[in-house]
Design an enzyme around this catalytic site. Structure first.
Site, mmCIF file in Angstrom:
data_model
loop_
_atom_site.group_PDB
_atom_site.id
_atom_site.type_symbol
_atom_site.label_atom_id
_atom_site.label_comp_id
_atom_site.label_asym_id
_atom_site.label_seq_id
_atom_site.Cartn_x
_atom_site.Cartn_y
_atom_site.Cartn_z
ATOM 1 N N GLY A 51 13.076 88.782 31.462
ATOM 2 C CA GLY A 51 14.025 88.126 32.357
ATOM 3 C C GLY A 51 14.966 87.177 31.646
ATOM 4 O O GLY A 51 16.176 87.156 31.909
ATOM 5 N N ARG A 52 14.451 86.394 30.715
ATOM 6 C CA ARG A 52 15.285 85.406 30.026
ATOM 7 C C ARG A 52 16.191 86.043 28.982
ATOM 8 O O ARG A 52 17.005 85.358 28.370
ATOM 9 C CB ARG A 52 14.399 84.334 29.402
ATOM 10 C CG ARG A 52 13.335 84.867 28.452
ATOM 11 C CD ARG A 52 12.315 83.778 28.137
ATOM 12 N NE ARG A 52 11.191 84.226 27.327
ATOM 13 C CZ ARG A 52 10.102 84.811 27.808
ATOM 14 N NH1 ARG A 52 10.017 85.066 29.103
ATOM 15 N NH2 ARG A 52 9.110 85.161 27.017
ATOM 16 N N GLU A 110 10.452 83.588 45.801
ATOM 17 C CA GLU A 110 11.634 82.754 46.048
ATOM 18 C C GLU A 110 12.865 83.608 46.342
ATOM 19 O O GLU A 110 13.638 83.324 47.261
ATOM 20 C CB GLU A 110 11.904 81.858 44.834
ATOM 21 C CG GLU A 110 10.788 80.882 44.509
ATOM 22 C CD GLU A 110 9.817 81.437 43.476
ATOM 23 O OE1 GLU A 110 9.162 80.632 42.809
ATOM 24 O OE2 GLU A 110 9.723 82.679 43.348
ATOM 25 N N LYS A 148 13.343 92.280 39.637
ATOM 26 C CA LYS A 148 12.872 93.527 39.020
ATOM 27 C C LYS A 148 11.951 94.288 39.965
ATOM 28 O O LYS A 148 12.119 95.484 40.206
ATOM 29 C CB LYS A 148 12.167 93.232 37.708
ATOM 30 C CG LYS A 148 11.702 94.478 36.959
ATOM 31 C CD LYS A 148 10.934 94.137 35.690
ATOM 32 C CE LYS A 148 11.822 93.519 34.643
ATOM 33 N NZ LYS A 148 11.106 93.337 33.347
ATOM 34 N N LYS A 176 2.613 80.871 40.428
ATOM 35 C CA LYS A 176 3.095 81.790 41.472
ATOM 36 C C LYS A 176 1.946 82.233 42.375
ATOM 37 O O LYS A 176 2.075 82.281 43.603
ATOM 38 C CB LYS A 176 3.749 83.012 40.828
ATOM 39 C CG LYS A 176 5.049 82.748 40.099
ATOM 40 C CD LYS A 176 5.591 84.052 39.526
ATOM 41 C CE LYS A 176 6.883 83.855 38.783
ATOM 42 N NZ LYS A 176 7.401 85.136 38.220
ATOM 43 N N GLU A 226 10.132 79.042 27.498
ATOM 44 C CA GLU A 226 9.303 80.088 28.083
ATOM 45 C C GLU A 226 8.862 81.070 26.996
ATOM 46 O O GLU A 226 7.776 81.641 27.059
ATOM 47 C CB GLU A 226 10.054 80.828 29.196
ATOM 48 C CG GLU A 226 9.164 81.731 30.026
ATOM 49 C CD GLU A 226 9.827 82.203 31.304
ATOM 50 O OE1 GLU A 226 9.676 81.534 32.349
ATOM 51 O OE2 GLU A 226 10.507 83.261 31.266
ATOM 52 N N HIS A 279 27.926 59.051 26.104
ATOM 53 C CA HIS A 279 27.842 57.861 26.944
ATOM 54 C C HIS A 279 26.553 57.834 27.755
ATOM 55 O O HIS A 279 26.452 57.086 28.729
ATOM 56 C CB HIS A 279 29.057 57.792 27.870
ATOM 57 C CG HIS A 279 30.334 57.494 27.143
ATOM 58 N ND1 HIS A 279 30.841 56.224 27.022
ATOM 59 C CD2 HIS A 279 31.174 58.303 26.462
ATOM 60 C CE1 HIS A 279 31.962 56.259 26.311
ATOM 61 N NE2 HIS A 279 32.187 57.510 25.957
#
Length: 552
Positions: free
Chosen positions: A275-276, A212, A206, A512, A361, A392
């Protein structure tokens, strides 16, 4: 804000839990022949059976009263109207606008929100069509064969999950890859077998400042330029090469241009998109390239169908409301800590990971909207894995362990690659697991089978383990949109009950900031001054620098 946990509605639920908390699902079903029918409801293509929960009609009525006392309906309506319900950031919360039809109108803060969304969707469609039909070519004139999305968090988890989920609808002529981790191995794994001349990067950030993402984007740019240079006789590269191999999803045109990306190839999104909650915005551009703009539109229509259901359906038949209230029931009254999501579809392997960010979040908060401490628990720990793989691995704990783990089973009548018998077997496993979790197997039943008495206690299945079953006809783009919207609004309901802001994420920000402060400490040529660090961090810095051969 008033403390909902001190309200008459909460007190009534506390008393009700004391009355029925230990009642077994076997008894609930035995007492009510119509239970399964009454506790099954649907919306769009989704059918929800919630009869295998430790609730009665009275429980549900009390939970609905709690929702009304908490103002769930008013907060929902405020969200759809564009009110600034993200109070800590003073923002509207309008992911629902990302999938509104162009014919609808919504003006927020003086801006035609729906018009803005569809303007970007048209630009996305034009760019994606050019990539898919080969008219977009790279610096050497070759068509694009691979699209690599660079982002992190919501700029990665959503489009990556959806691209996997809808792989059967994707163009076979294009490879889709995703890079999120700043670990250099992630970028290497995504690019080492690709040809730079036929690779396009989509950088999603954004602000175009995410550490990162920008680190990976810079490394990808160098990989591209080195690869293009190696393919020429004199090692020269066209100055405009980067612009032909990069697209940006951002709001920062200046930083995008400085990076070397043509601002004409920058796709916009807005601060009212968390964002999510963003993969159905321009953040999902790489997904649109994979499946085409028509399938992307089908997915948006699926989102919108559940949005409208959530907005208009009575609380008693409202799927996100029911699921959200059930989660509150287990979280706050039974003390459940986790929630399993178990999709019986290989294509939804990344769906639980996507939901981890969406749910944890959003609702991983310990203060309410007014800054006061919450009472009791908020967000659950979401986890899971697809279908029979999980059986399993960790189902043993859910069946016979000491922890109460409510579970969502997601299933489809038809596989995207259906050969008949295998899909039947997959569904048999799904339905058998929900049955076994609910009803178990008693010591008497095991003894009647001739099981030795010493072994019998180990084979008892206590049952009374709650689950929801969500069934749809097939995993299509529309159905995926419906499933994601269902969980988005479930999260909303829980947050409204707890009185928290589900749309900020201040807990992410501190790490961050600290990472930016520590990065030069780790990479400096001279031994850094560590007097401002705690003893543990200082020791770890010295250890790391020693292992890297740097002065300490």
């Amino acid at each position: 804000m008033f403390d909902l946990t001190a309200s008459p509605e909460w007190m009534a639920l506390t008393k009700h839990h004391e009355d029925i908390g230990d009642v077994h699902l076997r008894q609930f079903f035995a007492q009510d022949a119509d239970r399964a029918k009454r506790m099954t409801t649907g919306a769009a293509d989704l059918v929800l059976d919630y009869s295998k929960h430790r609730v009665t009609g009275e429980t549900l009525a009390l939970l609905i009263e709690l929702a009304r006392a908490a103002g769930v309906e008013a907060r929902r309506d405020a969200m759809f109207a564009g009110a600034h319900i993200n109070s800590t950031e003073d923002r509207a919360v309008l992911h629902v606008a990302l999938r509104m039809p162009e014919s609808e109108k919504l003006t927020v803060d003086g801006q035609d929100v729906v018009g803005d969304v569809h303007l970007v969707l048209r630009r996305m469609g034009d760019l994606s069509d050019r990539i898919r039909d080969g008219s977009w070519v790279g610096a050497t004139g070759k068509r694009i064969r691979a699209v690599v999305n660079i982002g992190i968090g919501g700029s990665d988890l959503g489009p990556a999950m959806a691209t996997d989920a809808l792989a059967d609808y994707a163009s076979p002529d294009l490879v889709s890859r995703f890079v999120s981790n700043v670990d250099p191995v992630d970028l290497y794994a995504a690019t080492h077998d690709l040809e730079p001349a036929t690779t396009l990067f989509v950088v999603s950030s954004k602000t175009f400042t995410t550490l990162e993402t920008l680190t990976n984007a810079a490394a990808a740019r160098q990989w591209l330029l080195d690869g293009l240079a190696a393919s020429t006789k004199d090692g020269s590269v066209d100055e405009g090469a980067v612009a032909k191999h990069f697209i940006a999803v951002s709001t920062n045109a200046k930083a995008v241009t400085e990076f070397g990306i043509d601002p004409a190839n920058m796709l916009e999104f807005w601060d009212w998109v968390g964002g999510r909650y963003s993969y159905d915005s321009a953040i999902g551009f790489s997904l649109m390239v994979a499946i085409g703009h028509e399938a992307f539109a089908d997915m948006l229509a699926g989102f919108h169908a559940i949005d409208e259901h959530f907005r208009t359906a009575p609380l008693e038949r409202n799927l996100p409301v029911i699921l959200g209230l059930l989660n509150v029931w287990y979280n706050n009254f039974f003390g459940a800590q986790t929630h399993a999501v178990l999709p019986y579809s290989h294509r939804l392997a990344r769906f639980p990971a996507y939901l981890q960010q969406l749910t944890m979040e959003s609702n991983g908060k310990s203060v309410r909207l007014d800054g006061s401490a919450v009472e009791g628990q908020t967000g659950e720990i979401f986890w899971g894995a697809p279908g029979t793989n999980g059986q399993h691995a960790f189902y043993q704990l859910i069946h016979q362990g000491t922890k109460l783990i409510p579970a969502d089973f997601i299933a489809f009548a038809e596989a995207t690659h259906d050969n008949g018998s295998q899909q039947d077997l997959l569904m048999a496993n799904c339905l058998a697991q929900t049955k076994a979790l609910a009803f178990g197997k008693t010591a008497e039943e095991i003894a009647a089978e001739g099981t030795p008495s010493a072994l019998a206690p180990h084979k008892v299945m206590p049952g009374n383990r709650p689950s929801s079953t969500i069934i749809a006809p097939k995993l299509t783009p529309s159905v995926l949109g419906q499933l994601v919207a269902l969980y988005e609004h479930t999260v909303f309901v829980e947050g409204a009950i707890w009185g928290i802001d589900s749309f900020d994420q201040w807990g992410v920000e501190l790490g961050k900031v600290m990472a930016k402060e520590l990065a030069p400490v780790l990479s400096a040529e001279e031994a850094p001054d560590l007097s401002g660090q705690d003893a543990s961090t200082a020791g770890l810095v010295r250890r790391y620098r020693t292992l890297r051969g740097r002065a300490t």
